[in-house]
Design a protein around this motif. Structure first.
Motif, PDB file in Angstrom:
ATOM      1  N   LEU A   4       1.025  -1.147   0.070  1.00 51.49           N
ATOM      2  CA  LEU A   4      -0.038  -0.063  -0.012  1.00 51.49           C
ATOM      3  C   LEU A   4       0.937   1.108  -0.034  1.00 51.49           C
ATOM      4  CD1 LEU A   4      -2.778   1.353   0.331  1.00 51.49           C
ATOM      5  CD2 LEU A   4      -2.316   1.163   2.955  1.00 51.49           C
ATOM      6  N   GLN A   5       0.697   2.273  -0.988  1.00 51.54           N
ATOM      7  CA  GLN A   5       1.072   3.305  -1.233  1.00 51.54           C
ATOM      8  C   GLN A   5       0.426   4.754  -0.993  1.00 51.54           C
ATOM      9  OE1 GLN A   5       5.353   3.730  -2.399  1.00 51.54           O
ATOM     10  NE2 GLN A   5       4.845   5.451  -3.775  1.00 51.54           N
ATOM     11  N   ILE A   6       0.374   5.413  -0.106  1.00 50.34           N
ATOM     12  CA  ILE A   6      -0.411   6.568  -0.209  1.00 50.34           C
ATOM     13  C   ILE A   6       0.237   7.688  -0.632  1.00 50.34           C
ATOM     14  CG2 ILE A   6      -2.287   8.000   1.111  1.00 50.34           C
ATOM     15  CD1 ILE A   6      -2.887   5.271   2.838  1.00 50.34           C
ATOM     16  N   MET A   7      -0.413   8.691  -1.624  1.00 53.43           N
ATOM     17  CA  MET A   7       0.285   9.666  -2.084  1.00 53.43           C
ATOM     18  C   MET A   7      -0.535  11.044  -2.253  1.00 53.43           C
ATOM     19  SD  MET A   7       2.131   7.549  -5.091  1.00 53.43           S
ATOM     20  CE  MET A   7       0.756   6.300  -5.209  1.00 53.43           C
ATOM     21  N   ALA A   8       0.002  12.111  -2.055  1.00 51.68           N
ATOM     22  CA  ALA A   8      -0.905  13.232  -2.442  1.00 51.68           C
ATOM     23  C   ALA A   8      -1.291  13.214  -3.899  1.00 51.68           C
ATOM     24  CB  ALA A   8      -0.170  14.396  -2.033  1.00 51.68           C
ATOM     25  N   MET A 151      -1.513  -3.432 -14.642  1.00 49.76           N
ATOM     26  CA  MET A 151      -0.882  -4.917 -14.671  1.00 49.76           C
ATOM     27  C   MET A 151       0.522  -5.186 -14.869  1.00 49.76           C
ATOM     28  SD  MET A 151      -2.991  -6.402 -18.046  1.00 49.76           S
ATOM     29  CE  MET A 151      -4.427  -5.353 -17.580  1.00 49.76           C
ATOM     30  N   GLY A 152       1.122  -3.962 -15.037  1.00 49.68           N
ATOM     31  CA  GLY A 152       2.726  -4.085 -15.133  1.00 49.68           C
ATOM     32  C   GLY A 152       3.101  -4.282 -16.690  1.00 49.68           C
ATOM     33  N   THR A 153       4.552  -4.184 -17.053  1.00 47.90           N
ATOM     34  CA  THR A 153       4.897  -4.444 -18.570  1.00 47.90           C
ATOM     35  C   THR A 153       4.740  -5.984 -18.736  1.00 47.90           C
ATOM     36  OG1 THR A 153       7.121  -4.433 -17.468  1.00 47.90           O
ATOM     37  CG2 THR A 153       6.195  -2.177 -18.494  1.00 47.90           C
ATOM     38  N   ARG A 154       4.759  -6.806 -17.897  1.00 48.52           N
ATOM     39  CA  ARG A 154       4.718  -8.223 -18.327  1.00 48.52           C
ATOM     40  C   ARG A 154       3.582  -8.701 -17.545  1.00 48.52           C
ATOM     41  NH1 ARG A 154       7.120 -11.952 -21.280  1.00 48.52           N
ATOM     42  NH2 ARG A 154       7.458 -13.912 -20.321  1.00 48.52           N
ATOM     43  N   PRO A 155       2.246  -8.145 -17.662  1.00 45.14           N
ATOM     44  CA  PRO A 155       1.050  -8.978 -17.120  1.00 45.14           C
ATOM     45  C   PRO A 155       1.094 -10.446 -16.649  1.00 45.14           C
ATOM     46  CG  PRO A 155       0.594  -7.433 -18.826  1.00 45.14           C
ATOM     47  CD  PRO A 155       2.047  -7.697 -19.112  1.00 45.14           C
ATOM     48  N   PHE A 182       1.944   9.268 -11.950  1.00 45.47           N
ATOM     49  CA  PHE A 182       1.897   8.418 -10.629  1.00 45.47           C
ATOM     50  C   PHE A 182       2.921   7.285 -11.186  1.00 45.47           C
ATOM     51  CE2 PHE A 182      -1.199  10.895  -9.208  1.00 45.47           C
ATOM     52  CZ  PHE A 182      -0.818  11.027  -7.760  1.00 45.47           C
ATOM     53  N   PRO A 183       3.700   6.740 -10.207  1.00 52.77           N
ATOM     54  CA  PRO A 183       4.595   5.671 -10.566  1.00 52.77           C
ATOM     55  C   PRO A 183       3.807   4.328 -10.829  1.00 52.77           C
ATOM     56  CG  PRO A 183       4.516   5.780  -8.220  1.00 52.77           C
ATOM     57  CD  PRO A 183       3.624   7.100  -8.835  1.00 52.77           C
ATOM     58  N   THR A 184       4.242   3.566 -11.809  1.00 51.79           N
ATOM     59  CA  THR A 184       3.675   2.296 -12.281  1.00 51.79           C
ATOM     60  C   THR A 184       3.952   1.251 -11.414  1.00 51.79           C
ATOM     61  OG1 THR A 184       5.764   1.682 -13.284  1.00 51.79           O
ATOM     62  CG2 THR A 184       4.296   3.199 -14.944  1.00 51.79           C
ATOM     63  N   LEU A 185       3.168   0.213 -11.490  1.00 49.67           N
ATOM     64  CA  LEU A 185       3.204  -1.040 -10.744  1.00 49.67           C
ATOM     65  C   LEU A 185       4.692  -1.294 -10.885  1.00 49.67           C
ATOM     66  CD1 LEU A 185       2.528  -3.605  -9.441  1.00 49.67           C
ATOM     67  CD2 LEU A 185       1.858  -4.456 -11.579  1.00 49.67           C
ATOM     68  N   GLU A 187       7.339   0.238 -11.171  1.00 55.70           N
ATOM     69  CA  GLU A 187       8.229   1.647 -10.404  1.00 55.70           C
ATOM     70  C   GLU A 187       7.898   1.269  -8.856  1.00 55.70           C
ATOM     71  OE1 GLU A 187       8.614   4.836 -13.875  1.00 55.70           O
ATOM     72  OE2 GLU A 187       7.040   5.067 -12.554  1.00 55.70           O
ATOM     73  N   LEU A 188       6.639   1.019  -8.479  1.00 51.28           N
ATOM     74  CA  LEU A 188       6.358   0.738  -7.193  1.00 51.28           C
ATOM     75  C   LEU A 188       6.986  -0.507  -6.392  1.00 51.28           C
ATOM     76  CD1 LEU A 188       2.220   1.471  -6.936  1.00 51.28           C
ATOM     77  CD2 LEU A 188       4.230   2.851  -5.968  1.00 51.28           C
ATOM     78  N   ILE A 189       7.127  -1.627  -7.247  1.00 52.03           N
ATOM     79  CA  ILE A 189       7.623  -2.679  -6.931  1.00 52.03           C
ATOM     80  C   ILE A 189       9.243  -2.576  -6.670  1.00 52.03           C
ATOM     81  CG2 ILE A 189       8.026  -5.260  -7.316  1.00 52.03           C
ATOM     82  CD1 ILE A 189       5.159  -4.631  -6.468  1.00 52.03           C
ATOM     83  N   ALA A 190       9.733  -1.816  -7.722  1.00 53.23           N
ATOM     84  CA  ALA A 190      11.154  -1.557  -7.536  1.00 53.23           C
ATOM     85  C   ALA A 190      11.677  -0.631  -6.473  1.00 53.23           C
ATOM     86  CB  ALA A 190      11.841  -1.125  -9.014  1.00 53.23           C
ATOM     87  N   ALA A 191      10.840  -0.167  -6.153  1.00 54.03           N
ATOM     88  CA  ALA A 191      11.109   0.955  -5.038  1.00 54.03           C
ATOM     89  C   ALA A 191      11.727   0.663  -3.766  1.00 54.03           C
ATOM     90  CB  ALA A 191      10.166   2.130  -4.990  1.00 54.03           C
TER      91      ALA A 191
END
Length: 191
Positions: A4-8, A151-155, A182-185, A187-191
């Protein structure tokens, strides 16, 4: 990993909360009227597992969720990589592109991820709530909630879908390009 990531909503880099703790995720989503639950995953589920076997495995849970008979249409959506090369990549890119734009539905969007991963971005002013769901996660986005799905670049996912009406999945697109900021799926996973 469920995340879960909550952003403004006006400043995607302003991360207000980021957690992989399922209890915190459930509590934060409940505060916002979003249902989140975890079901045990099906052992051995793979690309070759027939749809009927998957639905049969979850029959008890599906029955509990639909005890009032609200959902008239329950099916399985799956998009999993295969070895068909450019054909699969083209299908995956087209499927992904359909849901990256902000939209809403006339009924709740209820999904149980039997396998794989996807991310719902909920535009709940003044924030965007990104929920990365993985195998075992159930989420219900209330009717009328502005959101998009990546669903990401490789669904790679298998999800049970619940609909009140046959066309319940059809989105009403807002035209707001908010999703592109907003960050993609991935990007979120890689962070």
């Amino acid at each position: 990993m469920t995340l879960l990531q909550i952003m403004a909503d006006s400043a995607p880099a302003e991360v207000r909360l980021r957690t992989v703790d399922a209890a915190v995720i459930g509590d934060e989503l409940a505060k916002r009227g979003i249902v989140f639950d975890r079901w045990p995953t099906m052992p051995g589920l793979g690309a070759a597992t027939p749809t009927e076997d998957i639905l049969a495995h979850y029959d008890g849970r599906i029955g509990e969720l639909n005890a009032d008979g609200r959902y008239k249409h329950i099916d399985l959506a799956r998009l999993q990589p295969d070895d068909s090369g450019p054909e699969w990549e083209g299908r995956a890119e087209a499927a992904r592109g359909k849901f990256l734009s902000e939209h809403r539905h006339a009924e709740d969007e209820v999904r149980f991820f039997a396998a794989g991963r996807g991310c719902f971005y909920l535009h709940l002013e003044p924030e965007v709530v990104a929920v990365v769901c993985e195998g075992g996660d159930l989420v219900s986005v209330p009717a009328g909630t502005r959101h998009w799905f990546d669903m990401g670049t490789r669904p790679d996912f298998v999800a049970v879908r619940f609909f009140e009406e046959e066309d319940g999945w059809v989105g009403d697109f807002t035209g707001d390009p908010i999703g592109s900021r907003f960050p993609t799926l991935d990007e979120l996973i890689a962070a």
